[in-house]
Design a protein around this motif. Structure first.
Motif, PDB file in Angstrom:
ATOM      1  N   PRO A 136       0.784  -1.252   0.000  1.00 40.44           N
ATOM      2  CA  PRO A 136       0.000   0.000   0.000  1.00 40.44           C
ATOM      3  C   PRO A 136       0.812   1.296   0.000  1.00 40.44           C
ATOM      4  O   PRO A 136       0.219   2.363  -0.144  1.00 40.44           O
ATOM      5  CB  PRO A 136      -0.833  -0.119   1.287  1.00 40.44           C
ATOM      6  CG  PRO A 136      -0.026  -1.007   2.171  1.00 40.44           C
ATOM      7  CD  PRO A 136       0.682  -1.972   1.264  1.00 40.44           C
ATOM      8  N   GLN A 137       2.129   1.240   0.133  1.00 39.59           N
ATOM      9  CA  GLN A 137       2.887   2.503   0.114  1.00 39.59           C
ATOM     10  C   GLN A 137       2.930   3.119  -1.284  1.00 39.59           C
ATOM     11  O   GLN A 137       3.344   4.252  -1.450  1.00 39.59           O
ATOM     12  CB  GLN A 137       4.313   2.337   0.677  1.00 39.59           C
ATOM     13  CG  GLN A 137       5.274   1.582  -0.208  1.00 39.59           C
ATOM     14  CD  GLN A 137       5.416   0.120   0.190  1.00 39.59           C
ATOM     15  OE1 GLN A 137       4.461  -0.485   0.658  1.00 39.59           O
ATOM     16  NE2 GLN A 137       6.601  -0.442  -0.003  1.00 39.59           N
ATOM     17  N   TYR A 138       2.494   2.361  -2.292  1.00 36.73           N
ATOM     18  CA  TYR A 138       2.452   2.858  -3.666  1.00 36.73           C
ATOM     19  C   TYR A 138       1.003   2.928  -4.138  1.00 36.73           C
ATOM     20  O   TYR A 138       0.131   2.215  -3.643  1.00 36.73           O
ATOM     21  CB  TYR A 138       3.223   1.928  -4.615  1.00 36.73           C
ATOM     22  CG  TYR A 138       4.667   1.734  -4.228  1.00 36.73           C
ATOM     23  CD1 TYR A 138       5.551   2.806  -4.179  1.00 36.73           C
ATOM     24  CD2 TYR A 138       5.156   0.469  -3.906  1.00 36.73           C
ATOM     25  CE1 TYR A 138       6.873   2.631  -3.822  1.00 36.73           C
ATOM     26  CE2 TYR A 138       6.486   0.286  -3.551  1.00 36.73           C
ATOM     27  CZ  TYR A 138       7.339   1.373  -3.507  1.00 36.73           C
ATOM     28  OH  TYR A 138       8.648   1.190  -3.146  1.00 36.73           O
ATOM     29  N   ARG A 139       0.787   3.764  -5.126  1.00 39.70           N
ATOM     30  CA  ARG A 139      -0.489   3.728  -5.840  1.00 39.70           C
ATOM     31  C   ARG A 139      -0.254   2.822  -7.035  1.00 39.70           C
ATOM     32  O   ARG A 139       0.685   3.032  -7.814  1.00 39.70           O
ATOM     33  CB  ARG A 139      -0.901   5.121  -6.306  1.00 39.70           C
ATOM     34  CG  ARG A 139      -2.182   5.061  -7.136  1.00 39.70           C
ATOM     35  CD  ARG A 139      -2.776   6.405  -7.362  1.00 39.70           C
ATOM     36  NE  ARG A 139      -3.909   6.304  -8.261  1.00 39.70           N
ATOM     37  CZ  ARG A 139      -4.583   7.340  -8.714  1.00 39.70           C
ATOM     38  NH1 ARG A 139      -4.245   8.554  -8.342  1.00 39.70           N
ATOM     39  NH2 ARG A 139      -5.588   7.166  -9.526  1.00 39.70           N
ATOM     40  N   TRP A 140      -1.089   1.841  -7.196  1.00 41.05           N
ATOM     41  CA  TRP A 140      -0.938   0.864  -8.276  1.00 41.05           C
ATOM     42  C   TRP A 140      -1.889   1.282  -9.393  1.00 41.05           C
ATOM     43  O   TRP A 140      -3.080   1.007  -9.367  1.00 41.05           O
ATOM     44  CB  TRP A 140      -1.203  -0.548  -7.757  1.00 41.05           C
ATOM     45  CG  TRP A 140      -0.116  -0.942  -6.804  1.00 41.05           C
ATOM     46  CD1 TRP A 140      -0.059  -0.705  -5.464  1.00 41.05           C
ATOM     47  CD2 TRP A 140       1.111  -1.555  -7.166  1.00 41.05           C
ATOM     48  NE1 TRP A 140       1.142  -1.163  -4.956  1.00 41.05           N
ATOM     49  CE2 TRP A 140       1.876  -1.688  -5.980  1.00 41.05           C
ATOM     50  CE3 TRP A 140       1.659  -2.023  -8.363  1.00 41.05           C
ATOM     51  CZ2 TRP A 140       3.137  -2.264  -5.952  1.00 41.05           C
ATOM     52  CZ3 TRP A 140       2.913  -2.593  -8.334  1.00 41.05           C
ATOM     53  CH2 TRP A 140       3.653  -2.715  -7.145  1.00 41.05           C
ATOM     54  N   ALA A 141      -1.333   1.983 -10.355  1.00 43.70           N
ATOM     55  CA  ALA A 141      -2.120   2.609 -11.418  1.00 43.70           C
ATOM     56  C   ALA A 141      -2.370   1.653 -12.569  1.00 43.70           C
ATOM     57  O   ALA A 141      -1.469   0.942 -13.023  1.00 43.70           O
ATOM     58  CB  ALA A 141      -1.393   3.847 -11.930  1.00 43.70           C
ATOM     59  N   ALA A 142      -3.606   1.671 -13.042  1.00 44.56           N
ATOM     60  CA  ALA A 142      -3.991   0.911 -14.238  1.00 44.56           C
ATOM     61  C   ALA A 142      -3.571   1.709 -15.469  1.00 44.56           C
ATOM     62  O   ALA A 142      -3.373   2.925 -15.396  1.00 44.56           O
ATOM     63  CB  ALA A 142      -5.497   0.670 -14.228  1.00 44.56           C
ATOM     64  N   PRO A 143      -3.436   1.036 -16.623  1.00 43.11           N
ATOM     65  CA  PRO A 143      -3.018   1.749 -17.852  1.00 43.11           C
ATOM     66  C   PRO A 143      -3.880   2.966 -18.181  1.00 43.11           C
ATOM     67  O   PRO A 143      -3.360   4.005 -18.580  1.00 43.11           O
ATOM     68  CB  PRO A 143      -3.127   0.676 -18.934  1.00 43.11           C
ATOM     69  CG  PRO A 143      -2.945  -0.618 -18.208  1.00 43.11           C
ATOM     70  CD  PRO A 143      -3.584  -0.406 -16.853  1.00 43.11           C
ATOM     71  N   ASP A 144      -5.221   2.853 -18.006  1.00 46.51           N
ATOM     72  CA  ASP A 144      -6.079   4.000 -18.330  1.00 46.51           C
ATOM     73  C   ASP A 144      -5.837   5.168 -17.366  1.00 46.51           C
ATOM     74  O   ASP A 144      -5.948   6.331 -17.754  1.00 46.51           O
ATOM     75  CB  ASP A 144      -7.554   3.605 -18.363  1.00 46.51           C
ATOM     76  CG  ASP A 144      -8.058   3.086 -17.024  1.00 46.51           C
ATOM     77  OD1 ASP A 144      -7.328   2.301 -16.382  1.00 46.51           O
ATOM     78  OD2 ASP A 144      -9.179   3.468 -16.621  1.00 46.51           O
TER      79      ASP A 144
END
Length: 159
Positions: free
Chosen positions: A132-140
């Motif tokens: 959770p220390q990162y934002r896990w961004a989707a391609p869109d």
């Protein structure tokens, strides 16, 4: 006004049209063409960074930069100071809670700011967990919501 119209910075001075030429040191001493003396440009400060392109499926880990300083508040790929070799990068990644990690690629890059040159090595890692220390961004999200600075986008070109 005189500096913009009479003593033009990128051309010949118009001393004959100057209302204060009789008080001008450069005009009196014949050194008009030698002035102003520009200070030499300062050398750009070199910095080295290891960047991590952390992938979990189609998700990419991103984080916010600090609210002050270079690229303040913008999104970035996780990174750490210094150029880590593959073994050091693996040790760093193992401490991030990423689960099983597999190295997909490594590549070098450079980004030149006005006063700093970043030399970077990027490791693209496939991870099995999304801490959770990162934002896990989707391609869109990377196309519409999250704008990565050019310094980091260069590592996504071959993704």
């Amino acid at each position: 006004e005189l500096g913009a119209v009479v003593c033009v910075p990128n051309g010949s001075a118009h001393c004959e049209a100057c209302p204060v030429s009789e008080y001008c040191f450069a005009y009196r001493h014949g050194t008009v063409e030698e002035l102003p003396v520009k200070a030499p440009k300062r050398a750009k400060r070199p910095e080295e960074h290891t960047v991590f392109c952390l992938r979990c499926g189609d998700r990419l880990a991103v984080e916010r930069r600090p609210d002050s300083g270079l690229l303040a508040g913008l999104w970035q790929l996780p990174n750490t100071p210094g150029l880590l070799d593959e073994q050091q990068a693996g040790a760093f990644a193992s401490g991030q809670g990423l689960g099983d990690v597999r190295l997909r690629s490594a590549r070098d890059g450079k980004h030149i700011f006005t006063h700093i040159v970043w030399t970077m090595r990027c490791y693209t890692l496939e991870c099995s967990s999304m801490p959770p220390q990162y934002r896990w961004a989707a391609p869109d999200e990377l196309r519409t919501e999250i704008s990565l600075p050019t310094a980091f986008r260069q590592f996504l070109d071959d993704e």
